[in-house]
Motif scaffolding. Structure first.
Motif, PDB file in Angstrom:
ATOM      1  N   UNK A 246      95.438 -29.132  33.437  1.00 39.65           N
ATOM      2  CA  UNK A 246      96.574 -29.173  34.363  1.00 39.65           C
ATOM      3  C   UNK A 246      97.906 -29.156  33.622  1.00 39.65           C
ATOM      4  N   UNK A 247      98.792 -28.261  34.052  1.00 37.02           N
ATOM      5  CA  UNK A 247     100.139 -28.092  33.506  1.00 37.02           C
ATOM      6  C   UNK A 247     100.148 -27.513  32.085  1.00 37.02           C
ATOM      7  N   UNK A 248      98.987 -27.213  31.547  1.00 37.06           N
ATOM      8  CA  UNK A 248      98.917 -26.660  30.195  1.00 37.06           C
ATOM      9  C   UNK A 248      98.770 -25.151  30.215  1.00 37.06           C
ATOM     10  N   UNK A 249      98.816 -24.517  29.025  1.00 33.36           N
ATOM     11  CA  UNK A 249      98.638 -23.066  28.951  1.00 33.36           C
ATOM     12  C   UNK A 249      97.206 -22.663  29.246  1.00 33.36           C
ATOM     13  N   UNK A 250      97.023 -21.364  29.440  1.00 34.79           N
ATOM     14  CA  UNK A 250      95.725 -20.820  29.838  1.00 34.79           C
ATOM     15  C   UNK A 250      95.207 -19.918  28.722  1.00 34.79           C
ATOM     16  N   UNK A 251      93.929 -19.996  28.437  1.00 36.41           N
ATOM     17  CA  UNK A 251      93.321 -19.091  27.469  1.00 36.41           C
ATOM     18  C   UNK A 251      92.008 -18.570  28.029  1.00 36.41           C
ATOM     19  N   UNK A 252      91.589 -17.435  27.522  1.00 34.24           N
ATOM     20  CA  UNK A 252      90.321 -16.854  27.939  1.00 34.24           C
ATOM     21  C   UNK A 252      89.160 -17.500  27.184  1.00 34.24           C
ATOM     22  N   UNK A 253      88.080 -17.734  27.864  1.00 34.60           N
ATOM     23  CA  UNK A 253      86.836 -18.121  27.200  1.00 34.60           C
ATOM     24  C   UNK A 253      86.210 -16.856  26.606  1.00 34.60           C
ATOM     25  N   UNK A 254      85.176 -16.986  25.770  1.00 28.74           N
ATOM     26  CA  UNK A 254      84.500 -15.773  25.278  1.00 28.74           C
ATOM     27  C   UNK A 254      84.044 -14.849  26.408  1.00 28.74           C
ATOM     28  N   UNK A 255      83.533 -15.426  27.487  1.00 28.58           N
ATOM     29  CA  UNK A 255      83.103 -14.593  28.623  1.00 28.58           C
ATOM     30  C   UNK A 255      84.294 -13.915  29.286  1.00 28.58           C
ATOM     31  N   UNK A 256      85.410 -14.643  29.410  1.00 26.94           N
ATOM     32  CA  UNK A 256      86.602 -14.069  30.002  1.00 26.94           C
ATOM     33  C   UNK A 256      87.201 -12.973  29.147  1.00 26.94           C
ATOM     34  N   UNK A 257      87.187 -13.196  27.824  1.00 29.52           N
ATOM     35  CA  UNK A 257      87.730 -12.175  26.921  1.00 29.52           C
ATOM     36  C   UNK A 257      86.883 -10.912  26.953  1.00 29.52           C
ATOM     37  N   UNK A 258      85.574 -11.057  27.024  1.00 26.61           N
ATOM     38  CA  UNK A 258      84.692  -9.890  27.087  1.00 26.61           C
ATOM     39  C   UNK A 258      84.953  -9.082  28.349  1.00 26.61           C
ATOM     40  N   UNK A 259      85.105  -9.782  29.477  1.00 28.48           N
ATOM     41  CA  UNK A 259      85.366  -9.066  30.729  1.00 28.48           C
ATOM     42  C   UNK A 259      86.748  -8.428  30.711  1.00 28.48           C
ATOM     43  N   UNK A 260      87.755  -9.142  30.190  1.00 29.17           N
ATOM     44  CA  UNK A 260      89.108  -8.581  30.113  1.00 29.17           C
ATOM     45  C   UNK A 260      89.133  -7.349  29.225  1.00 29.17           C
ATOM     46  N   UNK A 261      88.449  -7.420  28.074  1.00 27.06           N
ATOM     47  CA  UNK A 261      88.430  -6.274  27.155  1.00 27.06           C
ATOM     48  C   UNK A 261      87.776  -5.066  27.814  1.00 27.06           C
ATOM     49  N   UNK A 262      86.766  -5.293  28.639  1.00 27.08           N
ATOM     50  CA  UNK A 262      86.076  -4.182  29.302  1.00 27.08           C
ATOM     51  C   UNK A 262      86.993  -3.475  30.286  1.00 27.08           C
ATOM     52  N   UNK A 263      87.753  -4.218  31.078  1.00 24.55           N
ATOM     53  CA  UNK A 263      88.638  -3.574  32.056  1.00 24.55           C
ATOM     54  C   UNK A 263      89.842  -2.947  31.354  1.00 24.55           C
ATOM     55  N   UNK A 264      90.312  -3.560  30.279  1.00 21.44           N
ATOM     56  CA  UNK A 264      91.418  -2.968  29.523  1.00 21.44           C
ATOM     57  C   UNK A 264      90.959  -1.685  28.839  1.00 21.44           C
ATOM     58  N   UNK A 265      89.723  -1.672  28.365  1.00 20.32           N
ATOM     59  CA  UNK A 265      89.164  -0.438  27.800  1.00 20.32           C
ATOM     60  C   UNK A 265      89.213   0.677  28.843  1.00 20.32           C
TER      61      UNK A 265
END
Length: 213
Positions: free
Chosen positions: A58-77
């Motif tokens: 709460x109130x802190x920054x957000x980062x991707x988990x390994x699963x989130x990064x994999x999914x983000x990289x796929x859509x960015x690809x």
């Protein structure tokens, strides 16, 4: 359950934020980029955390988990391959492809995407210099420095031009700041193609160069 396109938009935005700098995105920054109310973003981030796609306190920054990064990289690809395809095969200008790719990335099949990748020779970078993740989500980037942070006298190649604003892309094009061009930083802008070009602060904040050796 949030719809897939909405999840992808959140994950892409979080991924983009730390591609060219290290500070993690805050909920208020995420809301600003997406044009949504902070309360809407807070609710969605909680849902993404429950799916183990992001890590957030709460109130802190957000980062991707390994699963989130994999999914983000796929859509960015998908997005960046489509942008490259539109420029190379259909004659789109680099300031015209983003909105088209936003639509197509959610509609084309994996088979067509693989065909586009093969047709283009598996490019590593899109027309703006952003890295295209490979099928495993890996990317390669050279050491870089933001033009605004580069000292006068620094010489480097243009690695990347931000695609967030078509008007900025056109301004960079008019100044000769194409990806791959070598420039020397001056107090007011750059020396490029044998001439000095004065650049606005917005342009200097939208261009990345190879870092000093």
């Amino acid at each position: 359950m949030p719809n897939s396109a909405a999840v992808d938009d959140y994950l892409k935005t979080i991924y983009h934020h730390t591609e060219w700098q290290s500070a993690r995105i805050t909920p208020s920054q995420l809301a600003g980029v997406l044009g949504l109310a902070p309360s809407t973003v807070t609710e969605m981030v909680q849902k993404l955390a429950a799916q183990d796609l992001v890590a957030h306190r709460p109130y802190g920054p957000i980062s991707l988990t390994p699963a989130g990064e994999k999914r983000a990289a796929a859509i960015i690809r998908r997005h960046r391959l489509i942008e490259t395809w539109l420029v190379r095969e259909f004659g789109y200008a680099w300031d015209e492809v983003h909105d088209e790719a936003e639509v197509l990335e959610h509609t084309i099949s994996d088979r067509l995407l693989d065909g586009i990748d093969a047709r283009l020779g598996s490019p590593r970078f899109d027309p703006h210099g952003d890295a295209i993740p490979d099928a495993e989500g890996h990317v390669h980037r050279e050491p870089f420095i933001l033009l605004a942070d580069a000292p006068a006298g620094h010489t480097g190649r243009v690695l990347r031009v931000s695609d967030r604003d078509p008007a900025l892309l056109r301004a960079c094009e008019e100044a000769g700041l194409d990806v791959g061009v070598e420039v020397t930083v001056t107090p007011s802008g750059v020396h490029v193609s044998g001439a000095d070009a004065a650049l606005s602060a917005d342009v200097r904040d939208a261009v990345w160069l190879t870092a000093p050796a």
